[in-house]
Design an enzyme around this catalytic site. Structure first.
Site, PDB file in Angstrom:
ATOM      1  N   GLY A 303       7.122   6.899  -2.501  1.00 22.43           N
ATOM      2  CA  GLY A 303       5.800   6.703  -3.083  1.00 22.43           C
ATOM      3  C   GLY A 303       5.284   5.316  -2.766  1.00 22.43           C
ATOM      4  O   GLY A 303       5.978   4.475  -2.191  1.00 22.43           O
ATOM      5  N   GLY A 305       2.468   2.193  -4.441  1.00 23.26           N
ATOM      6  CA  GLY A 305       1.615   1.728  -5.517  1.00 23.26           C
ATOM      7  C   GLY A 305       0.934   0.424  -5.173  1.00 23.26           C
ATOM      8  O   GLY A 305       0.988  -0.054  -4.035  1.00 23.26           O
ATOM      9  N   GLY A 306       0.286  -0.175  -6.189  1.00 24.60           N
ATOM     10  CA  GLY A 306      -0.466  -1.392  -5.939  1.00 24.60           C
ATOM     11  C   GLY A 306       0.383  -2.590  -5.606  1.00 24.60           C
ATOM     12  O   GLY A 306      -0.086  -3.525  -4.974  1.00 24.60           O
ATOM     13  N   GLY A 308       3.661  -2.363  -4.157  1.00 26.63           N
ATOM     14  CA  GLY A 308       4.661  -2.162  -3.127  1.00 26.63           C
ATOM     15  C   GLY A 308       4.916  -0.690  -2.844  1.00 26.63           C
ATOM     16  O   GLY A 308       4.278   0.194  -3.408  1.00 26.63           O
ATOM     17  N   VAL A 310       7.941   2.401  -2.386  1.00 30.56           N
ATOM     18  CA  VAL A 310       9.272   2.788  -2.857  1.00 30.56           C
ATOM     19  C   VAL A 310       9.930   3.697  -1.814  1.00 30.56           C
ATOM     20  O   VAL A 310       9.323   4.669  -1.352  1.00 30.56           O
ATOM     21  CB  VAL A 310       9.194   3.526  -4.211  1.00 30.56           C
ATOM     22  CG1 VAL A 310      10.602   3.890  -4.699  1.00 30.56           C
ATOM     23  CG2 VAL A 310       8.488   2.656  -5.238  1.00 30.56           C
ATOM     24  N   LYS A 324      12.156  -0.533  -4.242  1.00 31.14           N
ATOM     25  CA  LYS A 324      10.740  -0.887  -4.307  1.00 31.14           C
ATOM     26  C   LYS A 324      10.531  -2.194  -3.546  1.00 31.14           C
ATOM     27  O   LYS A 324      10.935  -3.265  -3.995  1.00 31.14           O
ATOM     28  CB  LYS A 324      10.308  -1.042  -5.764  1.00 31.14           C
ATOM     29  CG  LYS A 324       8.837  -1.395  -5.960  1.00 31.14           C
ATOM     30  CD  LYS A 324       8.543  -1.501  -7.450  1.00 31.14           C
ATOM     31  CE  LYS A 324       7.089  -1.846  -7.723  1.00 31.14           C
ATOM     32  NZ  LYS A 324       6.837  -1.974  -9.171  1.00 31.14           N
ATOM     33  N   ASP A 421       1.492   0.087 -19.873  1.00 28.72           N
ATOM     34  CA  ASP A 421       1.119   1.069 -18.845  1.00 28.72           C
ATOM     35  C   ASP A 421       1.909   2.365 -19.030  1.00 28.72           C
ATOM     36  O   ASP A 421       2.431   2.931 -18.068  1.00 28.72           O
ATOM     37  CB  ASP A 421       1.345   0.494 -17.447  1.00 28.72           C
ATOM     38  CG  ASP A 421       0.464   1.169 -16.398  1.00 28.72           C
ATOM     39  OD1 ASP A 421      -0.511   1.829 -16.795  1.00 28.72           O
ATOM     40  OD2 ASP A 421       0.730   1.028 -15.198  1.00 28.72           O
TER      41      ASP A 421
END
Length: 608
Positions: A303, A305-306, A308, A310, A324, A421
């Protein structure tokens, strides 16, 4: 001080005052340059790495001139391509392989640790096969490079899992898997990339020059710098003056280099000191070379994300991990310290475990335990018959596990940890579908005795943010903000969709409001009920969720009370008040979520 010393200082001062403008103009090491006439112009965010100091460019934008006076860009990992053109307005760069075989470079290209991205958004995995001459009838997939020892290379899309049915691959050997790339790159001679940070296109449109702010947190537009010309000057007087002040110019250049690298060194020193303080926790420290080996050269992405990307990693023959890799070309390491400092001190069955970390120079990575069943989001937001394949009993266990994990963060640690979050995407499931809370990049530590947390702006994901985080008029930000997010998560588990899904019926757009109206009118929530006990579980989760999303923080229960409600008999639960006050027939917080439903709020600075 003697008169002689005073006069010497005065003469030096006046001499420098008169000629320093000429000196600075002649020795400006950040001026525009190029490798050859007609070649790409090199200016910010790029720099010539062998002729200009680091402060002249942005990290990762290093160019250099080869022996043929060509402009070369080096991409991860050791992929060297010649620059054909740089478009500073649209922030695109056109590259080609000087060896004439761009597809061969795909074996080593990985843009996850680079500020550049493919211009084509349609990316595909591929497989390279080494085939005999008997298979040369596959003209469509042949790599247009010279054959080696009578053999030819073929590129096959990996989404075709029946190679032998679709392609005549007899006498072929699979030699390598290609990371996600635009498929037409196999047949083209040029590679087109773009960059999003730093954003300088608006400066170029205005005819201005882009450079870093003093605090290195952004960019600003300035006047165009003088163009550096490599031809020798005919003005001997100017040359003599420059020579006379060469020592002073050297000091000035050293000062620029020092000032540009000082912030990076301070950030790195902060991280090293922090890691030294946490050695007692015994997480393993990996080198970047070990991270590459663990992830098999970053071959399997889980995956992105903002902060980094994974990757799946193999720590031993039987143990896997999730690696990550943090974006190493932006930020000052704050998210790295927050996540290691938070999760490094946590030991709970419902919180993801930190196995190790990498802090190799400015390359940083976090290694977690690998959870094979992905996130809760994949199971509760499915369409059609695939919805809620876990069953309501298992969903109740998952909800209870998440609640216990949050309660541990609030009360079980030496310092209270506010996650900020909580959402289905940040709940991972192990092989037995036990939940584990992850992603502590927005978390904050505070004292248990502290009644609230002071912040300068909101943080979190729209749809799960408590009202007091958006506006202090509703109360102080505290652990009750996590309670609100957990309540929204519960209601999404009940409904199997986002809490502000605008594709739903008009009466159900704000789903929490619809659930409250149904329950307050004594109606059953007929949502995917298959067994008699499912209705009790469904109603319990809905009522607990409505208690958690009460408008004012003081009306919400603590996570300890939430755990007790989830463990108790659902028939004894009291119906909460209307969670959101209505004004003139409109729902104000629903309007807030509606306007900002697709917005991600950034990490903010704290005021204690």
């Amino acid at each position: 001080m003697t008169l002689k010393i005073k006069m010497s200082i005065f003469i030096c001062y006046m001499f420098f005052l008169l000629f320093s403008p000429l000196l600075i103009a002649g020795l400006d090491d950040c001026t525009t340059t190029w490798c050859s006439k007609g070649g790409p112009i090199i200016r910010f965010p790029f720099r010539n790495k062998f002729q200009q100091p680091e402060h002249c460019g942005y990290p990762g934008f290093n160019l250099y001139c080869n022996k043929s006076n060509e402009t070369v860009l080096e991409l991860p990992f050791s992929v060297k391509l010649v620059v054909k053109k740089i478009d500073y307005v649209s922030q695109n760069i056109q590259l080609y392989d000087p060896d004439g075989c761009l597809p061969q470079k795909l074996l080593y290209l990985n843009l996850s640790a680079s500020p550049f991205h493919f211009l084509d958004i349609h990316l595909y995995y591929g497989v390279l096969f080494n085939c005999s001459a008997a298979n040369r009838d596959m003209d469509y997939d042949i790599i247009p490079c010279p054959a080696v020892l009578g053999y030819q290379l073929y590129a096959i899309p990996s989404y075709s899992d029946k190679y032998t049915d679709e392609y005549p691959l007899t006498s072929c050997t699979k030699i390598h898997e290609i990371s996600p790339v635009p498929w037409n790159i196999v047949y083209q001679k040029d590679l087109h990339l773009n960059w999003s940070e730093p954003y300088c296109g608006h400066c170029e449109v205005q005819g201005k020059f882009c450079s870093l702010d003093t605090n290195k947190s952004g960019t600003h537009c300035t006047s165009k710098p003088k163009i550096h010309r490599s031809e020798p000057r005919g003005d001997l007087i100017a040359g003599g003056i420059i020579g006379a002040f060469l020592s002073v110019g050297t000091l000035v250049a050293l000062y620029y280099v020092y000032s540009s690298s000082r912030i990076k060194k301070e950030n790195q020193a902060t991280i090293e000191k922090f890691l030294e303080d946490y050695r007692a926790l015994k997480p393993t420290r990996f080198s970047y070379a070990e991270i590459r080996k663990i992830t098999n050269q970053f071959s399997e992405k889980l995956g992105e994300g903002g902060y980094g990307t994974v990757y799946k990693g193999k720590l031993s023959n039987e143990i896997y991990g999730a690696v990550k890799v943090l974006n190493n070309f932006k930020g000052n390491g704050e998210e790295f310290i927050i996540e290691v400092g938070t999760i490094g001190r946590i030991h709970h069955v419902n919180v993801v475990r930190l196995v190790g970390y990498c802090a190799d120079g400015f390359r940083r990575a976090l290694v977690y335990e690998f959870l094979p069943n992905d996130s809760l989001e994949k199971f509760i937001f499915r369409d059609g018959s695939k919805r809620n394949t876990l069953g309501w009993t298992k969903l109740q266990d998952i909800a209870l596990g998440i609640a216990k994990g949050i309660e541990y963060l609030h009360q079980g640690c030496d310092q209270q940890i506010l996650h900020f979050d909580i959402k289905p995407h940040n709940i991972l499931l192990d092989h037995n579908f036990n939940p584990k809370i992850c992603d502590f990049g927005l978390a904050k530590l505070c004292c248990k005795e502290q009644s609230g947390v002071s912040m300068t702006a909101a943080r979190g994901t729209i749809g799960y943010i408590a009202p007091e985080v958006l506006s202090r008029n509703f109360g102080r930000v505290s652990y009750k903000s996590d309670v609100y997010s957990f309540g929204m998560l519960l209601l999404e588990m009940v409904g199997g969709r986002k809490n502000n899904d605008l594709t739903a019926n008009a009466s159900q757009v704000y789903f929490p409001e619809w659930i409250f109206n149904q329950l307050s009118q004594g109606e059953e929530l007929h949502i995917r009920i298959e067994e008699g006990d499912d209705a009790i579980i469904l109603k319990k989760l809905a009522i607990v969720g409505l208690w958690c999303i009460q408008w004012y923080p003081t009306d919400r229960p603590s996570m300890k009370v939430v755990v007790q409600m989830l463990e108790g008999d659902g028939n004894n639960l009291t119906m909460p008040p209307r969670p959101v006050p209505a004004t003139n027939g409109t729902n104000s917080i629903a309007g807030i979520h509606g306007r900002l439903r697709q917005t991600e709020l950034a990490v903010i600075s704290e005021v204690e």
